[in-house]
Design a protein around this motif. Structure first.
Motif, PDB file in Angstrom:
ATOM      1  N   ALA A 135       0.813  -1.204   0.098  1.00 56.62           N
ATOM      2  CA  ALA A 135      -0.030  -0.053  -0.147  1.00 56.62           C
ATOM      3  C   ALA A 135       0.760   1.279  -0.044  1.00 56.62           C
ATOM      4  CB  ALA A 135      -0.829  -0.079   1.093  1.00 56.62           C
ATOM      5  N   GLY A 136       1.915   0.987  -0.781  1.00 54.80           N
ATOM      6  CA  GLY A 136       2.817   2.315  -0.806  1.00 54.80           C
ATOM      7  C   GLY A 136       2.619   3.215  -2.059  1.00 54.80           C
ATOM      8  N   GLY A 137       3.501   4.016  -2.469  1.00 57.63           N
ATOM      9  CA  GLY A 137       3.047   4.900  -3.695  1.00 57.63           C
ATOM     10  C   GLY A 137       2.758   4.252  -4.655  1.00 57.63           C
ATOM     11  N   ALA A 138       3.819   3.290  -5.089  1.00 52.92           N
ATOM     12  CA  ALA A 138       3.299   2.393  -6.230  1.00 52.92           C
ATOM     13  C   ALA A 138       2.111   1.664  -6.436  1.00 52.92           C
ATOM     14  CB  ALA A 138       4.400   1.189  -6.444  1.00 52.92           C
ATOM     15  N   ALA A 139       1.423   1.259  -5.064  1.00 53.03           N
ATOM     16  CA  ALA A 139       0.094   0.535  -4.917  1.00 53.03           C
ATOM     17  C   ALA A 139      -0.854   1.607  -5.428  1.00 53.03           C
ATOM     18  CB  ALA A 139       0.191   0.234  -3.668  1.00 53.03           C
ATOM     19  N   ARG A 159       1.108  -5.032   5.098  1.00 49.08           N
ATOM     20  CA  ARG A 159       1.861  -5.382   6.383  1.00 49.08           C
ATOM     21  C   ARG A 159       1.415  -4.616   7.551  1.00 49.08           C
ATOM     22  NH1 ARG A 159       8.188  -4.579   7.264  1.00 49.08           N
ATOM     23  NH2 ARG A 159       7.286  -2.516   6.376  1.00 49.08           N
ATOM     24  N   THR A 160       1.291  -2.915   7.240  1.00 51.61           N
ATOM     25  CA  THR A 160       0.586  -2.007   8.018  1.00 51.61           C
ATOM     26  C   THR A 160      -0.532  -1.638   7.453  1.00 51.61           C
ATOM     27  OG1 THR A 160       2.689  -1.166   7.969  1.00 51.61           O
ATOM     28  CG2 THR A 160       0.930   0.216   8.945  1.00 51.61           C
ATOM     29  N   LYS A 161      -1.510  -2.556   8.243  1.00 52.33           N
ATOM     30  CA  LYS A 161      -3.074  -2.233   7.590  1.00 52.33           C
ATOM     31  C   LYS A 161      -3.623  -0.802   7.385  1.00 52.33           C
ATOM     32  CE  LYS A 161      -7.766  -4.569   8.442  1.00 52.33           C
ATOM     33  NZ  LYS A 161      -8.345  -3.477   8.847  1.00 52.33           N
ATOM     34  N   GLU A 162      -3.294  -0.003   8.527  1.00 54.19           N
ATOM     35  CA  GLU A 162      -3.729   1.193   8.600  1.00 54.19           C
ATOM     36  C   GLU A 162      -3.523   1.854   7.069  1.00 54.19           C
ATOM     37  OE1 GLU A 162      -1.597   0.082  10.934  1.00 54.19           O
ATOM     38  OE2 GLU A 162      -3.541  -0.384  12.240  1.00 54.19           O
ATOM     39  N   ARG A 163      -2.365   1.583   6.573  1.00 60.98           N
ATOM     40  CA  ARG A 163      -2.075   2.289   5.037  1.00 60.98           C
ATOM     41  C   ARG A 163      -3.142   1.822   4.033  1.00 60.98           C
ATOM     42  NH1 ARG A 163       4.042   2.202   3.548  1.00 60.98           N
ATOM     43  NH2 ARG A 163       3.935   4.083   2.065  1.00 60.98           N
ATOM     44  N   ALA A 164      -3.237   0.412   4.196  1.00 61.45           N
ATOM     45  CA  ALA A 164      -4.273  -0.011   3.203  1.00 61.45           C
ATOM     46  C   ALA A 164      -5.640   0.535   3.349  1.00 61.45           C
ATOM     47  CB  ALA A 164      -4.343  -1.564   3.307  1.00 61.45           C
ATOM     48  N   ASN A 195       2.347  -7.746  -6.970  1.00 62.62           N
ATOM     49  CA  ASN A 195       3.251  -7.711  -5.678  1.00 62.62           C
ATOM     50  C   ASN A 195       3.589  -6.024  -6.024  1.00 62.62           C
ATOM     51  OD1 ASN A 195       4.731  -7.405  -3.495  1.00 62.62           O
ATOM     52  ND2 ASN A 195       6.694  -7.932  -4.790  1.00 62.62           N
ATOM     53  N   THR A 196       3.316  -5.287  -5.014  1.00 62.70           N
ATOM     54  CA  THR A 196       3.797  -3.775  -5.230  1.00 62.70           C
ATOM     55  C   THR A 196       4.942  -3.578  -3.931  1.00 62.70           C
ATOM     56  OG1 THR A 196       2.134  -2.525  -4.087  1.00 62.70           O
ATOM     57  CG2 THR A 196       1.714  -3.212  -6.437  1.00 62.70           C
ATOM     58  N   THR A 197       5.000  -4.617  -3.029  1.00 60.17           N
ATOM     59  CA  THR A 197       5.928  -4.286  -2.289  1.00 60.17           C
ATOM     60  C   THR A 197       7.400  -4.410  -2.568  1.00 60.17           C
ATOM     61  OG1 THR A 197       6.323  -6.435  -1.419  1.00 60.17           O
ATOM     62  CG2 THR A 197       4.393  -5.544  -0.405  1.00 60.17           C
ATOM     63  N   THR A 198       8.120  -4.148  -1.660  1.00 59.76           N
ATOM     64  CA  THR A 198       9.591  -4.225  -2.013  1.00 59.76           C
ATOM     65  C   THR A 198      10.161  -5.670  -1.632  1.00 59.76           C
ATOM     66  OG1 THR A 198      10.165  -3.089   0.082  1.00 59.76           O
ATOM     67  CG2 THR A 198      10.191  -1.803  -1.727  1.00 59.76           C
ATOM     68  N   LEU A 199       9.470  -6.334  -1.089  1.00 58.81           N
ATOM     69  CA  LEU A 199       9.748  -7.865  -1.030  1.00 58.81           C
ATOM     70  C   LEU A 199       9.965  -8.583  -2.265  1.00 58.81           C
ATOM     71  CD1 LEU A 199       7.081  -8.748   1.760  1.00 58.81           C
ATOM     72  CD2 LEU A 199       9.357  -8.228   2.151  1.00 58.81           C
ATOM     73  N   GLY A 200      11.127  -9.246  -2.060  1.00 55.66           N
ATOM     74  CA  GLY A 200      11.692 -10.121  -3.331  1.00 55.66           C
ATOM     75  C   GLY A 200      12.624  -9.157  -4.189  1.00 55.66           C
TER      76      GLY A 200
HETATM   77  P1  ATR Z   1       6.803   2.736  -2.893  1.00 55.92           P
HETATM   78  O1  ATR Z   1       6.374   4.060  -3.176  1.00 55.92           O
HETATM   79  O2  ATR Z   1       7.926   2.020  -3.909  1.00 55.92           O
HETATM   80  O3  ATR Z   1       5.454   1.650  -3.091  1.00 55.92           O
HETATM   81  P2  ATR Z   1       6.769   2.274  -0.146  1.00 55.92           P
HETATM   82  O4  ATR Z   1       5.896   3.438   0.064  1.00 55.92           O
HETATM   83  O5  ATR Z   1       8.170   2.431   0.782  1.00 55.92           O
HETATM   84  O6  ATR Z   1       7.498   2.118  -1.660  1.00 55.92           O
HETATM   85  O7  ATR Z   1       5.967   1.052   0.100  1.00 55.92           O
HETATM   86  C1  ATR Z   1       6.824  -0.092   0.225  1.00 55.92           C
HETATM   87  C2  ATR Z   1       5.861  -1.277   0.331  1.00 55.92           C
HETATM   88  O8  ATR Z   1       6.477  -2.538   0.874  1.00 55.92           O
HETATM   89  C3  ATR Z   1       4.711  -1.088   1.595  1.00 55.92           C
HETATM   90  O9  ATR Z   1       3.747  -1.681   1.231  1.00 55.92           O
HETATM   91  C4  ATR Z   1       5.562  -1.807   2.781  1.00 55.92           C
HETATM   92  O10 ATR Z   1       4.638  -2.231   3.711  1.00 55.92           O
HETATM   93  P3  ATR Z   1       4.309  -1.398   5.088  1.00 55.92           P
HETATM   94  O11 ATR Z   1       3.363  -0.191   4.636  1.00 55.92           O
HETATM   95  O12 ATR Z   1       3.746  -2.002   6.279  1.00 55.92           O
HETATM   96  O13 ATR Z   1       5.721  -0.365   5.326  1.00 55.92           O
HETATM   97  C5  ATR Z   1       6.076  -3.058   1.897  1.00 55.92           C
HETATM   98  N1  ATR Z   1       6.930  -3.508   2.661  1.00 55.92           N
HETATM   99  C6  ATR Z   1       8.196  -3.344   2.757  1.00 55.92           C
HETATM  100  N2  ATR Z   1       9.125  -4.204   3.678  1.00 55.92           N
HETATM  101  C7  ATR Z   1       8.159  -5.092   3.979  1.00 55.92           C
HETATM  102  C8  ATR Z   1       8.215  -6.342   4.916  1.00 55.92           C
HETATM  103  N3  ATR Z   1       9.427  -6.582   5.297  1.00 55.92           N
HETATM  104  N4  ATR Z   1       7.206  -7.280   5.145  1.00 55.92           N
HETATM  105  C9  ATR Z   1       5.981  -6.710   4.390  1.00 55.92           C
HETATM  106  N5  ATR Z   1       5.788  -5.465   3.473  1.00 55.92           N
HETATM  107  C10 ATR Z   1       6.759  -4.880   3.470  1.00 55.92           C
END
Ligand code: ATR
Length: 279
Positions: A135-139, A159-164, A195-200
């Motif tokens: 749920a970051g900027g890319a999402a 991971r952080t539900k509030e952001r979603a 997947n829009t998270t940075t995981l992977g």
């Molecule tokens: P971007 O703007 O590129 O989307 P971002 O705003 O930093 O980057 O968002 C990163 C995403 O990866 C977020 O959804 C983040 O989850 P949180 O909102 O809980 O931080 C997710 N992310 C990063 N590391 C993570 C981890 N170890 N486990 C689960 N989610 C993770």
């Protein structure tokens, strides 16, 4: 390419900007289409952003891409903002118009969606629910693009539900928020998993998810492109799903800017992919 006095100039403004693949990408197209033009990296400190943009306009630049940390400021200095940039709250493309005004656009969602439909032409956006991880900027750009494409149900988990929750509240999109611990149940009946998270991503933790409940007809996509085949895409391939990697999003998001500045809608093909991967 040797430039003439009439060469068209554009670039990417960021701080830092040395990691950006955009100069290579646009450079490849400028060569390919034998355009009298250039595209350069422009490291600009946050405090100097507006001054730099107005200086570029004064020097006759055609426009610029804008990257971290200037994407929100770029909206504020524009005279005209596209609907999609307004919705996202950030711009990645500026066009300096003949009349002296600045047009700001955000092509991330466009790039994301073009990548899906070019990478998997048989996939239908409206054939079932989409699951979005992160749920970051890319999402934000991804969610808006999916809603616009006619996806009628988006299951968003972070991971952080509030952001979603906040994203679901802010966006005019059919989003249901799912607890991160229940992300595997959200895969039941899904038509897309993104997947829009940075995981992977190289240097980050792997994305842990069991795809057992995901239909084999679903398309799986990662917006991470380093590595090109993430652990999610590897797993999805073994599971029997079609996969689309994240590189195409980077390549397609660059097309509208290139067309506005240099007058050609450039092609995204295997030659370009190889070039950008190797350089
Ligand atoms: P971007 O703007 O590129 O989307 P971002 O705003 O930093 O980057 O968002 C990163 C995403 O990866 C977020 O959804 C983040 O989850 P949180 O909102 O809980 O931080 C997710 N992310 C990063 N590391 C993570 C981890 N170890 N486990 C689960 N989610 C993770």
């Amino acid at each position: 390419m040797i430039l003439s006095g009439k060469a068209k100039i554009a670039g990417v403004i960021g701080w830092p900007v040395g990691h950006s693949k955009s100069p290579r990408l646009h450079g490849f197209w400028l060569e390919k289409y034998k355009i009298d033009g250039t595209y350069i990296p422009l490291p600009v400190e946050p405090d100097h952003f507006a001054k730099a943009v107005h200086g570029m306009q004064a020097m006759g630049f055609k426009g610029a891409n804008v990257t971290v940390p200037h994407k929100e400021t770029a909206l504020k200095i524009a005279d005209e903002v596209s609907a999609r940039a307004k919705k996202i709250g950030a711009a990645n493309t500026l066009v300096f118009k003949e009349d002296g005004t600045i047009f700001a656009d955000n092509t991330d969602g466009y790039g994301f969606y073009q990548n899906l439909i070019c990478g998997a032409p048989d996939w239908q956006a409206d054939a079932g629910p989409a699951v979005v991880l992160g749920a970051g900027g890319a999402a934000r750009a991804v969610l808006i693009a999916l809603a616009e494409a006619g996806v009628s149900e988006i299951r968003l988990t972070n991971r952080t539900k509030e952001r979603a929750d906040k994203l679901a509240e802010e966006l005019d999109a059919p989003i249901t928020v799912v607890d991160w611990h229940e992300r595997e149940q959200a895969l039941c009946g899904a038509n897309l998993l993104t997947n829009t998270t940075t995981l992977g991503m190289s240097g980050q933790a792997l994305l842990e998810i069991d795809l057992f409940d995901l239909p084999k007809t679903a398309l799986v996509n990662d917006i991470v492109y380093a590595p090109l085949i993430t652990n999610l895409l590897e797993k999805a391939h073994v599971h029997g799903c079609s996969v689309v990697d994240g590189l195409g999003m980077l390549l397609h998001q660059a097309r509208p800017g290139f067309e506005a500045w240099f007058g050609v809608d450039p092609v995204v093909d295997e030659d370009l992919r190889q070039y950008v991967l190797e350089n």
